[in-house]
Design a protein around this motif. Structure first.
Motif, PDB file in Angstrom:
ATOM      1  N   PHE A 125       0.840  -1.198   0.000  1.00  0.00           N
ATOM      2  CA  PHE A 125       0.000   0.000   0.000  1.00  0.00           C
ATOM      3  C   PHE A 125       0.875   1.249   0.000  1.00  0.00           C
ATOM      4  CE2 PHE A 125       0.880  -0.831   4.441  1.00  0.00           C
ATOM      5  CZ  PHE A 125       1.077   0.422   5.001  1.00  0.00           C
ATOM      6  N   TYR A 126       0.231   2.364  -0.376  1.00  0.00           N
ATOM      7  CA  TYR A 126       0.863   3.673  -0.349  1.00  0.00           C
ATOM      8  C   TYR A 126       0.143   4.565   0.667  1.00  0.00           C
ATOM      9  CZ  TYR A 126       3.478   2.634  -4.614  1.00  0.00           C
ATOM     10  OH  TYR A 126       4.326   2.084  -5.539  1.00  0.00           O
ATOM     11  N   VAL A 127       0.900   5.442   1.293  1.00  0.00           N
ATOM     12  CA  VAL A 127       0.326   6.453   2.173  1.00  0.00           C
ATOM     13  C   VAL A 127       0.215   7.747   1.372  1.00  0.00           C
ATOM     14  CG1 VAL A 127       0.598   7.800   4.296  1.00  0.00           C
ATOM     15  CG2 VAL A 127       1.310   5.398   4.229  1.00  0.00           C
ATOM     16  N   ILE A 128      -0.999   8.261   1.212  1.00  0.00           N
ATOM     17  CA  ILE A 128      -1.225   9.496   0.470  1.00  0.00           C
ATOM     18  C   ILE A 128      -1.506  10.620   1.458  1.00  0.00           C
ATOM     19  CG2 ILE A 128      -2.680  10.671  -1.218  1.00  0.00           C
ATOM     20  CD1 ILE A 128      -3.193   8.008  -2.545  1.00  0.00           C
ATOM     21  N   CYS A 129      -0.674  11.635   1.433  1.00  0.00           N
ATOM     22  CA  CYS A 129      -0.830  12.782   2.329  1.00  0.00           C
ATOM     23  C   CYS A 129      -1.559  13.892   1.577  1.00  0.00           C
ATOM     24  CB  CYS A 129       0.530  13.284   2.802  1.00  0.00           C
ATOM     25  SG  CYS A 129       1.525  12.030   3.626  1.00  0.00           S
ATOM     26  N   GLY A 130      -2.809  14.099   1.951  1.00  0.00           N
ATOM     27  CA  GLY A 130      -3.627  15.116   1.291  1.00  0.00           C
ATOM     28  C   GLY A 130      -4.716  14.478   0.458  1.00  0.00           C
ATOM     29  N   ASP A 133      -8.246  17.476  -4.541  1.00  0.00           N
ATOM     30  CA  ASP A 133      -8.543  17.004  -5.900  1.00  0.00           C
ATOM     31  C   ASP A 133      -7.461  16.043  -6.406  1.00  0.00           C
ATOM     32  OD1 ASP A 133     -10.841  18.504  -5.950  1.00  0.00           O
ATOM     33  OD2 ASP A 133      -9.881  20.249  -6.869  1.00  0.00           O
ATOM     34  N   THR A 134      -6.193  16.425  -6.202  1.00  0.00           N
ATOM     35  CA  THR A 134      -5.099  15.569  -6.664  1.00  0.00           C
ATOM     36  C   THR A 134      -5.064  14.260  -5.892  1.00  0.00           C
ATOM     37  OG1 THR A 134      -3.808  17.548  -7.182  1.00  0.00           O
ATOM     38  CG2 THR A 134      -2.617  15.455  -7.071  1.00  0.00           C
ATOM     39  N   GLY A 135      -5.261  14.349  -4.582  1.00  0.00           N
ATOM     40  CA  GLY A 135      -5.266  13.146  -3.750  1.00  0.00           C
ATOM     41  C   GLY A 135      -6.372  12.186  -4.137  1.00  0.00           C
ATOM     42  N   LYS A 136      -7.545  12.722  -4.489  1.00  0.00           N
ATOM     43  CA  LYS A 136      -8.657  11.865  -4.900  1.00  0.00           C
ATOM     44  C   LYS A 136      -8.358  11.169  -6.231  1.00  0.00           C
ATOM     45  CE  LYS A 136     -12.126  14.583  -2.446  1.00  0.00           C
ATOM     46  NZ  LYS A 136     -13.249  15.544  -2.559  1.00  0.00           N
ATOM     47  N   LEU A 137      -7.783  11.931  -7.179  1.00  0.00           N
ATOM     48  CA  LEU A 137      -7.419  11.330  -8.471  1.00  0.00           C
ATOM     49  C   LEU A 137      -6.372  10.234  -8.283  1.00  0.00           C
ATOM     50  CD1 LEU A 137      -7.222  14.521 -10.735  1.00  0.00           C
ATOM     51  CD2 LEU A 137      -8.864  12.644 -10.937  1.00  0.00           C
ATOM     52  N   LEU A 138      -5.391  10.509  -7.452  1.00  0.00           N
ATOM     53  CA  LEU A 138      -4.324   9.536  -7.194  1.00  0.00           C
ATOM     54  C   LEU A 138      -4.879   8.293  -6.510  1.00  0.00           C
ATOM     55  CD1 LEU A 138      -1.299   9.101  -7.496  1.00  0.00           C
ATOM     56  CD2 LEU A 138      -0.974  10.291  -5.328  1.00  0.00           C
ATOM     57  N   THR A 139      -5.783   8.493  -5.582  1.00  0.00           N
ATOM     58  CA  THR A 139      -6.403   7.366  -4.883  1.00  0.00           C
ATOM     59  C   THR A 139      -7.164   6.473  -5.852  1.00  0.00           C
ATOM     60  OG1 THR A 139      -6.601   8.630  -2.828  1.00  0.00           O
ATOM     61  CG2 THR A 139      -8.045   6.714  -3.076  1.00  0.00           C
ATOM     62  N   ARG A 140      -7.994   7.096  -6.696  1.00  0.00           N
ATOM     63  CA  ARG A 140      -8.759   6.312  -7.677  1.00  0.00           C
ATOM     64  C   ARG A 140      -7.843   5.561  -8.627  1.00  0.00           C
ATOM     65  NH1 ARG A 140     -12.343  10.840  -7.792  1.00  0.00           N
ATOM     66  NH2 ARG A 140     -11.359  11.621  -9.690  1.00  0.00           N
ATOM     67  N   ALA A 199       3.103  12.750  -1.152  1.00  0.00           N
ATOM     68  CA  ALA A 199       2.685  13.999  -0.526  1.00  0.00           C
ATOM     69  C   ALA A 199       2.077  14.917  -1.567  1.00  0.00           C
ATOM     70  CB  ALA A 199       3.863  14.675   0.158  1.00  0.00           C
ATOM     71  N   VAL A 200       0.774  15.137  -1.488  1.00  0.00           N
ATOM     72  CA  VAL A 200       0.070  16.009  -2.447  1.00  0.00           C
ATOM     73  C   VAL A 200      -0.706  17.073  -1.688  1.00  0.00           C
ATOM     74  CG1 VAL A 200      -0.048  14.345  -4.308  1.00  0.00           C
ATOM     75  CG2 VAL A 200      -1.799  14.317  -2.557  1.00  0.00           C
ATOM     76  N   THR A 201      -0.191  17.477  -0.522  1.00  0.00           N
ATOM     77  CA  THR A 201      -0.866  18.506   0.266  1.00  0.00           C
ATOM     78  C   THR A 201      -0.542  19.866  -0.328  1.00  0.00           C
ATOM     79  OG1 THR A 201       1.012  18.634   1.763  1.00  0.00           O
ATOM     80  CG2 THR A 201      -0.766  17.140   2.355  1.00  0.00           C
TER      81      THR A 201
END
Length: 201
Positions: A125-130, A133-140, A199-201
């Motif tokens: 897994f990856y830890v996404i910080c933030g 909009d960018t964090g949501k795109l990256l998550t999907r 990190a996309v905060t």
């Protein structure tokens, strides 16, 4: 939830003492006030009978006067016991509600739930910080590739939006500041299956 339990015990110490004292006073009172049995002879409740009466009185169930009809003194004490125990319960429930609304308690509960979910992870897994909009795109994008993610964002609304959205896979969300290194460790930075921090905060 080892770290949450002490918080609950600290906040519930006084309400528990209030309940125990209220029930003890009501129970002892019933054992001291004399009544009359069905033969007209004086009698006193045992501690078990008194606690039984207080239990259904305090919960407002109200089974009636048992084992015999109450005397005037016992009925007066019943009214005192009702107010004593019911107000004790209302006070205790109020403390529980305030605890559930406490920000620090909710954050600690969220942290414990996150760490429990991380222990169940069997995939990288990856830890996404933030989680903007960018964090949501990256998550999907990562989820569509079968990768697991953990979200860290200090905005509670962002984490709330994550929890109400069906992602297909469970996505843990942690409401903390990602600039604090210890928070990243709690979010799984040192987990053996953690592949990276984005990190996309």
């Amino acid at each position: 939830m080892p770290s949450v339990v002490p918080m609950i015990l600290r906040r519930m110490r006084v309400p528990l003492v209030v309940l125990i004292v209220a029930y003890s006073i009501a129970t002892v009172g019933f054992t001291l006030i004399p009544g009359v049995d069905d033969q007209g002879n004086p009698w006193r409740m045992s501690f078990f009978e008194a606690f039984y009466v207080v239990s259904y009185t305090g919960s407002t169930i109200g089974f009636g006067e048992v084992p015999y009809d109450f005397s005037g003194g016992q009925r007066m004490w019943t009214m005192v016991s009702i107010y004593l125990t019911v107000f004790s319960w209302l006070y205790s429930v109020g403390i529980i509600i305030s605890l559930l609304q406490d920000k620090s308690f909710r954050q600690e509960l969220s942290r414990v739930q996150l760490q429990r979910s991380l222990r169940r992870f069997r995939e990288p897994f990856y830890v996404i910080c933030g989680y903007g909009d960018t964090g949501k795109l990256l998550t999907r994008s990562l989820l569509s590739r079968g990768m697991r993610v953990v979200i860290v964002d200090k905005d509670p609304e962002a984490i709330d939006s994550l929890r109400v959205k069906d992602q297909g896979l469970y996505v843990p969300g942690f409401t903390v500041d990602a600039e604090i290194p210890g928070n990243l460790v709690k979010a799984g930075l040192k987990h053996p299956l953690c592949r990276g921090v984005l990190a996309v905060t």
